[in-house]
Design a protein around this motif. Structure first.
Motif, mmCIF file in Angstrom:
data_model
loop_
_atom_site.group_PDB
_atom_site.id
_atom_site.type_symbol
_atom_site.label_atom_id
_atom_site.label_comp_id
_atom_site.label_asym_id
_atom_site.label_seq_id
_atom_site.Cartn_x
_atom_site.Cartn_y
_atom_site.Cartn_z
ATOM 1 N N THR A 657 107.526 85.154 53.306
ATOM 2 C CA THR A 657 106.466 86.104 53.668
ATOM 3 C C THR A 657 107.005 87.527 53.835
ATOM 4 O O THR A 657 106.274 88.402 54.301
ATOM 5 C CB THR A 657 105.829 85.676 55.005
ATOM 6 O OG1 THR A 657 106.863 85.610 55.993
ATOM 7 C CG2 THR A 657 105.150 84.336 54.893
ATOM 8 N N GLU A 659 107.540 90.109 52.023
ATOM 9 C CA GLU A 659 106.792 91.217 51.420
ATOM 10 C C GLU A 659 105.505 91.537 52.186
ATOM 11 O O GLU A 659 104.939 92.615 52.029
ATOM 12 C CB GLU A 659 106.413 90.853 49.970
ATOM 13 C CG GLU A 659 107.594 90.708 49.047
ATOM 14 C CD GLU A 659 108.022 92.037 48.453
ATOM 15 O OE1 GLU A 659 107.436 92.467 47.456
ATOM 16 O OE2 GLU A 659 108.945 92.652 49.010
ATOM 17 N N TYR A 660 105.050 90.577 53.000
ATOM 18 C CA TYR A 660 103.735 90.729 53.631
ATOM 19 C C TYR A 660 103.804 91.298 55.045
ATOM 20 O O TYR A 660 102.792 91.715 55.600
ATOM 21 C CB TYR A 660 102.998 89.377 53.633
ATOM 22 C CG TYR A 660 102.806 88.868 52.224
ATOM 23 C CD1 TYR A 660 101.756 89.316 51.439
ATOM 24 C CD2 TYR A 660 103.734 87.993 51.654
ATOM 25 C CE1 TYR A 660 101.613 88.892 50.130
ATOM 26 C CE2 TYR A 660 103.601 87.560 50.339
ATOM 27 C CZ TYR A 660 102.539 88.021 49.582
ATOM 28 O OH TYR A 660 102.400 87.606 48.288
ATOM 29 N N ARG A 663 102.587 94.770 55.373
ATOM 30 C CA ARG A 663 101.190 94.993 55.021
ATOM 31 C C ARG A 663 100.216 94.498 56.089
ATOM 32 O O ARG A 663 99.010 94.623 55.944
ATOM 33 C CB ARG A 663 100.905 94.311 53.680
ATOM 34 C CG ARG A 663 101.623 95.038 52.553
ATOM 35 C CD ARG A 663 101.922 94.145 51.380
ATOM 36 N NE ARG A 663 100.717 93.682 50.718
ATOM 37 C CZ ARG A 663 100.719 92.905 49.646
ATOM 38 N NH1 ARG A 663 101.877 92.544 49.122
ATOM 39 N NH2 ARG A 663 99.603 92.513 49.107
ATOM 40 N N THR A 664 100.758 93.911 57.146
ATOM 41 C CA THR A 664 99.885 93.479 58.244
ATOM 42 C C THR A 664 99.714 94.642 59.211
ATOM 43 O O THR A 664 100.638 95.403 59.435
ATOM 44 C CB THR A 664 100.513 92.300 59.014
ATOM 45 O OG1 THR A 664 101.818 92.699 59.440
ATOM 46 C CG2 THR A 664 100.611 91.062 58.168
ATOM 47 N N GLU A 830 96.739 86.548 49.125
ATOM 48 C CA GLU A 830 97.616 87.424 49.912
ATOM 49 C C GLU A 830 97.097 87.564 51.339
ATOM 50 O O GLU A 830 97.859 87.572 52.305
ATOM 51 C CB GLU A 830 97.727 88.800 49.244
ATOM 52 C CG GLU A 830 98.610 88.765 48.003
ATOM 53 C CD GLU A 830 98.850 90.144 47.408
ATOM 54 O OE1 GLU A 830 98.034 91.062 47.669
ATOM 55 O OE2 GLU A 830 99.856 90.306 46.688
ATOM 56 N N LYS A 831 95.773 87.644 51.477
ATOM 57 C CA LYS A 831 95.177 87.730 52.824
ATOM 58 C C LYS A 831 95.414 86.448 53.607
ATOM 59 O O LYS A 831 95.656 86.477 54.820
ATOM 60 C CB LYS A 831 93.670 88.010 52.713
ATOM 61 C CG LYS A 831 93.354 89.468 52.425
ATOM 62 C CD LYS A 831 91.862 89.695 52.303
ATOM 63 C CE LYS A 831 91.563 91.156 51.949
ATOM 64 N NZ LYS A 831 90.145 91.341 51.570
ATOM 65 N N MET A 834 98.930 86.599 54.959
ATOM 66 C CA MET A 834 99.071 87.539 56.078
ATOM 67 C C MET A 834 98.397 87.011 57.344
ATOM 68 O O MET A 834 98.939 87.116 58.438
ATOM 69 C CB MET A 834 98.501 88.905 55.692
ATOM 70 C CG MET A 834 99.404 89.659 54.732
ATOM 71 S SD MET A 834 98.879 91.348 54.427
ATOM 72 C CE MET A 834 97.557 91.117 53.268
#
Length: 848
Positions: A657, A659-660, A663-664, A830-831, A834
């Motif tokens: 995870t 990369e994510y 983005r959170t 992707e959501k 996250m």
């Protein structure tokens, strides 16, 4: 027998309550979560049985859809998965609240590591005088950071707070209502929080938890250890604060934000004083006394709401002293203890509440100093060496104006330095008195900050700041002794230290150290660096204070904090225990009054025990040192080989995870240093790095190389030596038990499907083999049958939490597999990844 009783009690007041309230939870009228409580057990069973059979998360989730739902479209299926995630997130909150509510019943005032336990032990062994002497010049300091490892928005944190109280009081109606509120309250921030938002989130804990817990603990220490000749210092428990001051790698922290956070801290403590004073006045309603207190109340109110009105801590204390004089002379000292308690809080928290630190990276400072040098000298940046630039600027009479510089970072850095004086005027000198330099590995890194202070118009007498190098990489730790030796002999810096009472604070980074060198090597390197730094400081007549950058899990320097500090031998300076806490560690270890008080006590007694109760298990002999050093070097080589594996960064990038994280909307700062698009190992921040291994349930940084080192020596016929080391060294034992905690939270069956992956199969097998080896070796070393055998409650708690989040892990891996295969709607999957991050991290709080 005692362990059995504890487990039974935990079962009754935690596990059983969770079952009861969870069933209540299942029947609540949530708009979008109807029937999820009925479906969830099926996904859990499919996951549990499926992984045991070697199924992949994709097969498990598809089996669940096929057997237990009639859903056909991808949209319907992903919508159900989102609802399950929302439901599990709230189950985690419910379990947190129940476990927090049980804290008092599971711990007593006489537990090991408490103030009372220390007193009883000291009385029996005739060490009370020694303890009082140690207390006279000792303190603990907890420094709150804004590192994004906690995913609860403020609204949810407040519900947790209220839910815990309702559970303590067994108020079913209130619990029912709060669970309904929980179901309708979003768990995700719509927007990324600003540094000010992060600061306000932690200030909430200062106001509603630490004002009370620290005040009450100090009163207890005074009652237990105070005599007519001795009063413990109010500075014995201190708070530090990084949100709004920590610029290292966070482009969103500005000089203006630092000022705003400092003001919020000042106003927040005055609000607590104002509220507390109402209760004091309720008791002290006597003629003369009430007049003084009313006057104080009005001044506090004005200081909160009028910008031009300021009140200092000394002013408040002076008025309280005046009230006390009248109370003693005219009213027989009635309720003097109420006034005394209030005055102690003012002495503890001042008008600063918590000390705001500035932190910035040494490489940023170098660019700023280069920019200044060019501006002041008119010479080219490379015309002089770094040392020559420092000497040139120190001899210069220039006073810089931040607005004269085009570079935004130079301008901001100089503004921050100018602001120090302003914050000290408003909040007192305790409001800001440290400048921390990340990635310190050279003398110039410290001197650059001193130079900037001088060029911002501070005279030598006005530099009321401790300049704190942070040694965090293996290279930085290696160089630390030489850096400090040179600084201690530098005439300019020596003069500065004399004005700081010959005290040097040195910060050591456990998180980045572990990322860089592996678990065993990092901890041993920090231990030996502390020894060398202690020796060099003492030789130069300096009092050294170590500030440990520790995270939540063992892989970031967390774990059994009391045991860790109680195991430091007499070769390491023990003037103060100072460490960072962050994210879920704030809520799980210091999240409510009872827990906070207990854990502050644990730290305080660990430091005092170290000096007062001597034990051969704390001091390492030459043979033990040689053995740990050998193990550390072997494990470092193994871990370094892993880092050098061509699949190391790609594996994290493509299969985890990592990369994510960035983005959170959980934290204000980026998840990596450096602006380039290519992901480099050295740019990875420790939190997403360790967190990604945790989400994979592999926890590699917490054990990798340790088992290999143990087996290497066993193959040489030397395992008895290691067994002796484990029995004879508290330090080594703590490292082993902390590593076991990391392994107890691993679950490789979740990723069994990766073993056949064409690109990453071989790499996965390397990880799995080392896990199996480390587990086997540590069980053999400790003579345990299972990991964490002697910690039944923690083990039980982890087991329940792992059960709650297993379906969440299946969903996350399912979504990652879909993304790897490039199947379905990328944005939706992707959501899912996250959103499932949140519950997984929030559930893994048994780490410190």
């Amino acid at each position: 027998m005692l362990n059995d009783q504890k487990i039974e009690k935990f079962r009754q007041i935690v596990e059983n309550k969770f079952q009861i309230y969870n069933s209540l939870f299942m029947s609540l009228p949530y708009d979008k979560m109807t029937n999820i409580g009925m479906l969830l057990p099926f996904l859990y069973e499919e996951s549990k049985e499926g992984y045991q059979l070697g199924k992949s998360p994709e097969e498990i989730v598809e089996d669940f859809f096929q057997k237990h739902t009639e859903l056909e479209t991808e949209d319907q299926k992903t919508e159900l998965l989102f609802k399950i995630i929302q439901y599990i997130e709230r189950q985690v909150v419910l379990f947190d609240s129940i476990e927090d509510a049980a804290f008092q019943q599971l711990h007593s005032e006489s537990d090991s590591g408490t103030v009372m336990n220390l007193y009883d032990r000291a009385t029996q062994e005739h060490h009370l005088a020694a303890i009082r002497k140690k207390m006279d010049d000792f303190a603990i300091k907890i420094v709150f950071t804004a590192h994004p490892t906690q995913f609860y928005p403020n609204a949810v944190q407040r519900i947790i707070h209220d839910l815990r109280d309702a559970i303590i009081n067994d108020s079913v109606t209130q619990i029912d209502t709060l669970l309904q509120q929980l179901g309708k309250t979003p768990f995700v921030n719509k927007e990324r929080p600003t540094p000010l938002d992060e600061a306000m989130s932690i200030i909430y804990y200062l106001r509603y938890v630490y004002y009370q817990s620290i005040g009450e603990l100090y009163r207890k220490i005074k009652q237990v250890y105070g005599t007519s000749n001795f009063t413990p210092s109010p500075d014995i428990i201190q708070l530090g604060f990084w949100p709004g001051g920590d610029r290292d790698g966070n482009p969103f922290v500005t000089a203006d934000i630092t000022l705003k956070v400092a003001e919020e801290l000042r106003i927040s403590i005055l609000k607590d004083y104002y509220g507390h004073l109402k209760n004091v006045r309720r008791r002290l309603s006597f003629r003369g006394v009430s007049d003084v207190l009313e006057k104080l109340s009005k001044k506090l109110y004005a200081s909160i709401f009028q910008k031009d009105v300021k009140i200092s801590a000394q002013e408040i204390i002076d008025q309280l002293d005046e009230a006390e004089k009248i109370l003693l002379e005219q009213h027989n000292g009635l309720f003097r203890d109420v006034l005394d308690d209030y005055r102690d809080r003012v002495k503890i928290f001042g008008t600063h509440f918590a000390t705001l630190d500035i932190r910035q990276d040494s490489r940023v400072h170098q660019k700023v100093v280069d920019d200044i040098f060019v501006k002041v000298s008119g010479l080219a940046v490379d015309s002089k060496s770094n040392d020559e630039k420092i000497n040139y600027l120190l001899e210069s009479n220039a006073v810089l104006n931040p607005d004269d510089f085009e570079d935004e970072m130079t301008c901001e850095t100089l503004k921050s330095i100018y602001n120090i004086k302003l914050i000290q005027e408003n909040n007192g000198e305790r409001g800001m008195h440290r400048y921390i330099i990340s990635n310190s590995d050279e003398v110039k890194d410290v001197m650059n900050v001193y130079v900037m202070m001088k060029l911002c118009g501070y005279s030598e007498d006005e530099i009321n700041i401790d300049i704190v190098p942070l040694f965090e990489t293996m290279e930085g730790l290696d160089k630390s002794e030489e850096v400090m030796r040179t600084l201690y002999s530098d005439e300019v810096y020596k003069k500065h230290l004399a004005k700081r009472n010959n005290k040097q604070i040195i910060m050591l980074g456990f998180s980045d150290g572990t990322k860089d060198g592996g678990y065993l090597k990092a901890n041993w390197q920090i231990y030996t660096s502390k020894e060398k730094l202690t020796k060099i400081s003492e030789e130069n007549g300096m009092k050294v204070v170590f500030f440990d950058g520790r995270g939540g899990p063992p892989a970031r320097g967390g774990g059994k904090t009391h045991d860790f500090y109680a195991s430091q031998g007499n070769t390491i300076a023990n003037n103060q225990i100072e460490l960072t806490i962050q994210g879920q560690t704030i809520t799980s270890v210091f999240g409510n009054k009872d827990q906070a008080k207990f854990n502050f006590e644990q730290l305080l007694t660990a430091g005092i025990e170290n000096d007062v109760f001597k034990s051969i298990k704390k001091d390492l002999n030459d043979k033990e040192r040689q053995l740990i050093s050998e193990l550390a070097d072997i494990s470092y080589k193994k871990y370094s080989d892993l880092k050098a594996h061509p699949m190391f960064v790609p594996y994290l990038q493509e299969m985890s995870t990592l990369e994510y994280y960035g983005r959170t909307n959980i934290g204000s700062r980026p998840s990596k240093r450096g602006a380039g698009s290519e992901l480099k190992f050295e740019d990875l921040r420790a939190i997403p790095f360790v967190g990604s291994w945790s989400q994979l349930k592999q926890n590699v940084p917490g054990f990798f190389g340790f088992g290999f080192a143990l087996r290497t020596l066993k193959d040489q016929g030397r395992f008895d030596e290691i067994k002796e080391l484990y029995k004879g060294s508290d330090f080594f034992k703590t490292l082993v038990l902390n590593s076991m905690m990391s392994m107890n939270k691993t679950y490789f069956p979740l990723t069994y499907y990766m073993r056949n992956n064409e690109k990453f199969g071989e790499f996965w097998n390397v990880l799995f083999s080392e896990f199996e080896l480390s587990k086997a070796m540590m069980l053999e070393l400790t003579d345990y049958k299972i990991l964490m055998q002697e910690e039944p409650i923690n083990r039980k708690s982890i087991k329940i939490r792992e059960k709650i989040v297993l379906p969440l892990l299946s969903i996350q891996q399912y979504a990652l597999i879909k993304l790897q295969k490039n199947e379905g709607d990328r944005d939706t999957y992707e959501k899912l990844v996250m959103r499932s991050l949140f519950g997984n991290i929030n559930a893994s709080r048994n780490s410190a």
